[in-house]
Scaffold this active site. Sequence first.
Site, short mmCIF file in Angstrom:
data_model
loop_
_atom_site.label_atom_id
_atom_site.label_comp_id
_atom_site.label_asym_id
_atom_site.label_seq_id
_atom_site.Cartn_x
_atom_site.Cartn_y
_atom_site.Cartn_z
N TYR A 101 8.49 16.10 1.28
CA TYR A 101 8.31 17.40 0.61
C TYR A 101 8.33 17.26 -0.90
O TYR A 101 7.74 18.08 -1.61
CB TYR A 101 9.39 18.37 1.09
CG TYR A 101 9.29 18.60 2.57
CD1 TYR A 101 8.19 19.26 3.12
CD2 TYR A 101 10.25 18.11 3.44
CE1 TYR A 101 8.06 19.43 4.47
CE2 TYR A 101 10.14 18.29 4.80
CZ TYR A 101 9.03 18.94 5.31
OH TYR A 101 8.91 19.10 6.66
N SER A 142 14.62 5.92 -12.17
CA SER A 142 13.66 6.64 -13.01
C SER A 142 13.49 8.08 -12.54
O SER A 142 13.48 9.02 -13.36
CB SER A 142 12.32 5.90 -12.97
OG SER A 142 11.29 6.67 -13.55
N SER A 143 13.36 8.28 -11.22
CA SER A 143 13.20 9.64 -10.69
C SER A 143 14.45 10.48 -10.90
O SER A 143 14.36 11.69 -11.18
CB SER A 143 12.85 9.57 -9.19
OG SER A 143 11.62 8.92 -8.99
N HIS A 154 12.77 11.77 4.54
CA HIS A 154 12.10 13.02 4.91
C HIS A 154 12.07 14.04 3.77
O HIS A 154 11.03 14.67 3.57
CB HIS A 154 12.71 13.65 6.15
CG HIS A 154 11.78 14.67 6.73
ND1 HIS A 154 10.68 14.33 7.46
CD2 HIS A 154 11.75 16.01 6.61
CE1 HIS A 154 10.01 15.42 7.79
NE2 HIS A 154 10.64 16.45 7.28
N HIS A 195 14.38 13.14 13.14
CA HIS A 195 13.20 13.22 13.99
C HIS A 195 12.28 12.01 13.81
O HIS A 195 11.30 11.88 14.54
CB HIS A 195 12.45 14.55 13.77
CG HIS A 195 11.76 14.67 12.45
ND1 HIS A 195 11.53 15.86 11.84
CD2 HIS A 195 11.24 13.76 11.60
CE1 HIS A 195 10.90 15.69 10.70
NE2 HIS A 195 10.71 14.42 10.53
N HIS A 196 12.60 11.15 12.86
CA HIS A 196 11.92 9.85 12.77
C HIS A 196 12.54 8.82 13.69
O HIS A 196 12.08 7.68 13.74
CB HIS A 196 11.99 9.32 11.33
CG HIS A 196 11.29 10.19 10.33
ND1 HIS A 196 9.97 10.03 9.99
CD2 HIS A 196 11.74 11.24 9.61
CE1 HIS A 196 9.64 10.94 9.08
NE2 HIS A 196 10.68 11.69 8.84
N LYS A 235 3.33 30.09 3.59
CA LYS A 235 2.49 29.69 2.45
C LYS A 235 1.01 29.72 2.82
O LYS A 235 0.19 30.21 2.04
CB LYS A 235 2.89 28.28 1.99
CG LYS A 235 4.23 28.22 1.32
CD LYS A 235 4.44 26.99 0.53
CE LYS A 235 4.11 25.69 1.22
NZ LYS A 235 4.17 25.59 2.62
N HIS A 249 0.84 -1.20 0.00
CA HIS A 249 0.00 0.00 0.00
C HIS A 249 0.87 1.25 0.00
O HIS A 249 0.66 2.17 -0.81
CB HIS A 249 -0.92 -0.01 1.21
CG HIS A 249 -1.59 1.30 1.48
ND1 HIS A 249 -2.52 1.86 0.64
CD2 HIS A 249 -1.43 2.19 2.52
CE1 HIS A 249 -2.92 3.03 1.12
NE2 HIS A 249 -2.28 3.25 2.25
N SER A 265 -1.27 27.31 -5.50
CA SER A 265 -0.91 28.72 -5.72
C SER A 265 -1.35 29.19 -7.09
O SER A 265 -1.88 30.31 -7.23
CB SER A 265 0.61 28.89 -5.56
OG SER A 265 1.04 28.48 -4.29
N ARG A 322 0.94 0.59 15.60
CA ARG A 322 0.79 0.40 14.16
C ARG A 322 1.10 -1.05 13.79
O ARG A 322 1.75 -1.78 14.53
CB ARG A 322 1.76 1.32 13.41
CG ARG A 322 1.56 2.77 13.67
CD ARG A 322 2.76 3.59 13.22
NE ARG A 322 3.05 3.41 11.80
CZ ARG A 322 4.11 3.96 11.20
NH1 ARG A 322 4.95 4.70 11.88
NH2 ARG A 322 4.31 3.78 9.91
N TRP A 343 7.34 -0.46 4.20
CA TRP A 343 7.94 0.22 3.04
C TRP A 343 9.32 0.77 3.38
O TRP A 343 10.12 1.05 2.49
CB TRP A 343 7.03 1.32 2.54
CG TRP A 343 7.07 2.60 3.33
CD1 TRP A 343 6.44 2.84 4.50
CD2 TRP A 343 7.77 3.79 2.99
NE1 TRP A 343 6.69 4.11 4.93
CE2 TRP A 343 7.51 4.73 4.01
CE3 TRP A 343 8.59 4.17 1.94
CZ2 TRP A 343 8.05 6.01 4.01
CZ3 TRP A 343 9.11 5.46 1.93
CH2 TRP A 343 8.84 6.36 2.95
N GLU A 397 11.69 13.16 0.87
CA GLU A 397 10.65 12.56 0.03
C GLU A 397 9.27 13.09 0.39
O GLU A 397 8.42 13.25 -0.49
CB GLU A 397 10.71 11.03 0.21
CG GLU A 397 9.59 10.27 -0.43
CD GLU A 397 9.70 10.24 -1.94
OE1 GLU A 397 8.74 9.84 -2.60
OE2 GLU A 397 10.76 10.63 -2.47
N ASP A 425 8.99 20.27 -26.65
CA ASP A 425 9.18 19.03 -25.90
C ASP A 425 10.21 19.30 -24.82
O ASP A 425 10.81 20.38 -24.74
CB ASP A 425 9.65 17.91 -26.83
CG ASP A 425 9.44 16.53 -26.23
OD1 ASP A 425 8.98 16.46 -25.07
OD2 ASP A 425 9.72 15.54 -26.91
N THR A 431 6.24 26.98 6.04
CA THR A 431 4.92 26.40 5.79
C THR A 431 3.82 27.37 6.18
O THR A 431 2.83 27.54 5.46
CB THR A 431 4.77 25.08 6.57
OG1 THR A 431 5.89 24.24 6.29
CG2 THR A 431 3.50 24.38 6.17
#
Length: 487
Positions: free
Chosen positions: A220, A131-132, A216, A266-267, A295, A36, A231, A414, A101, A218, A66, A292
């Site tokens: 953002y 790929s990314s 982390h 912080h994880h 924004k 998932h 925006s 969890r 994951w 990732e 292109d 944040t």
Amino acid sequence: MGFIGFFYSVIMRLSLSWSYSFITNGVVYLHYVTLHAVYMIFFFVMPFSIGGLSNLLIPLCFSLADMCLPRINNLSFWMLVFSFCLTVISSSIYLGASSGWTLYPPYSSYPGSSWLSTDFIIFSLHLAGASSILSSINFIVTVFVLPINYNFWFFQYPLFIVAQLTVSFLLLISLPVLAAAITMLLFDRNFSTYFFSNVNGGDALLYQHLFWFFGHPEVYVLILPAFAVVSHFLSFSINRAVPFSYPGLSIAIIGIGILGCVVWAHHMFTSGMDIDTRFYFASATLIIAVPTGIKIFSWLFTLLSDFIIYSPLLIWVLGFIFLFTFGGLSGIVLWNCHLNLFFHDWYYVIAHFHYVLSLGAVVGVFISLFFFFPTFYNLSYSYLNQTSIFIVFFIGSNVLFFPFHFLGLWGLPRHYLLFDLNFFCFSISSLFGLILILISSIEVCSSVFYREGLLYFSYYMDLFFKLDIFVENNVQCFYNLYLISTE
């Protein structure tokens, strides 16, 4: 791919409606949890918000035909397809990958999961990361090389370009670190190395540091394109070129990208780090709330600063601001390293990142679908249906995820298949919310593509009947020629 990841969550919630009601094997349940997350992050939000929107909007912003490197673009697409195929192969081997994951050792090491499915997930993440990286190189080169007729200063770029450049640099910085971590994990599993084995002189925390240095930023990477889309829509709604405080929004996006690279631990507050290190990462995490907040207030002032052209998408944007702000407030609770010791690995954390990502990035996907795709693909949709979709989705998502805060405060961990039956009412309410989200997803497909589907269906049926008449006439003609020749 997004629907596949969503239906994995449907299976999980069905199983959690009653203990052992649907899935009786904990390894199978953890496999569904793993896939998932992998599908929703690497195969739904990232390809849509980064690859898909960038390939459509970056040439449009600079009037290009292109992208700069179309063959590398094509290669990155096909690498993602083969990466998806590897995840399908992984799920078909024994019980599937069941280490989450994050692929934490020792759960993902050879004694923890000795079957090949984890190796296929690692190869899949390798291909998705490559790929990314290729697409990020393509975006950066396209923005800085091709538009030679535009003498833009950096803060005159459209906000979507600023966000995608920030995302591309974040991916180029963080993805090689993830590739190194999962390569070492692959060597631990298959070549008897001990990078992450504490028993044999390795360090399992090294994997956590490497993974979250990618993980982390990732977060953002997933949410910054949604910020840019919101925006652009707000500036469109007030009939201006830019929203309120455009330089502030640009600096906030870049600041979030920079600060997102220095807060990974912080994880890991529960991993035993010393008090000074915890204080630094807690403080750096709280500082991210500043750009944040810039924004959020810029969007609100945009809404209040001028006459608004009403459309149903405005309700989606207001819902996005509310849901993302609510998720950010629970993140401010989790930044406290002492409170985090109690909330870590409980349902409170699930509530936080699903409000930020599942209800932030995914709502951004819906906004871009309704805002850009009618222009790109000549689609049309009903305003009434669009409003009803938001109402059903908003109610369903809050009914699904809001009870997770209480489950976390009451200590439900969890990834548990078996739970106390005192939590039964919250499990049933979450299942009801998921059903509402499923209804809204079906309504999206039917309302957006129903009219076009009917048009295309009637067109192709008309073409088919014309082809049938053409074939029938030719067969009759050949038959007449045959009769003439025999006579």
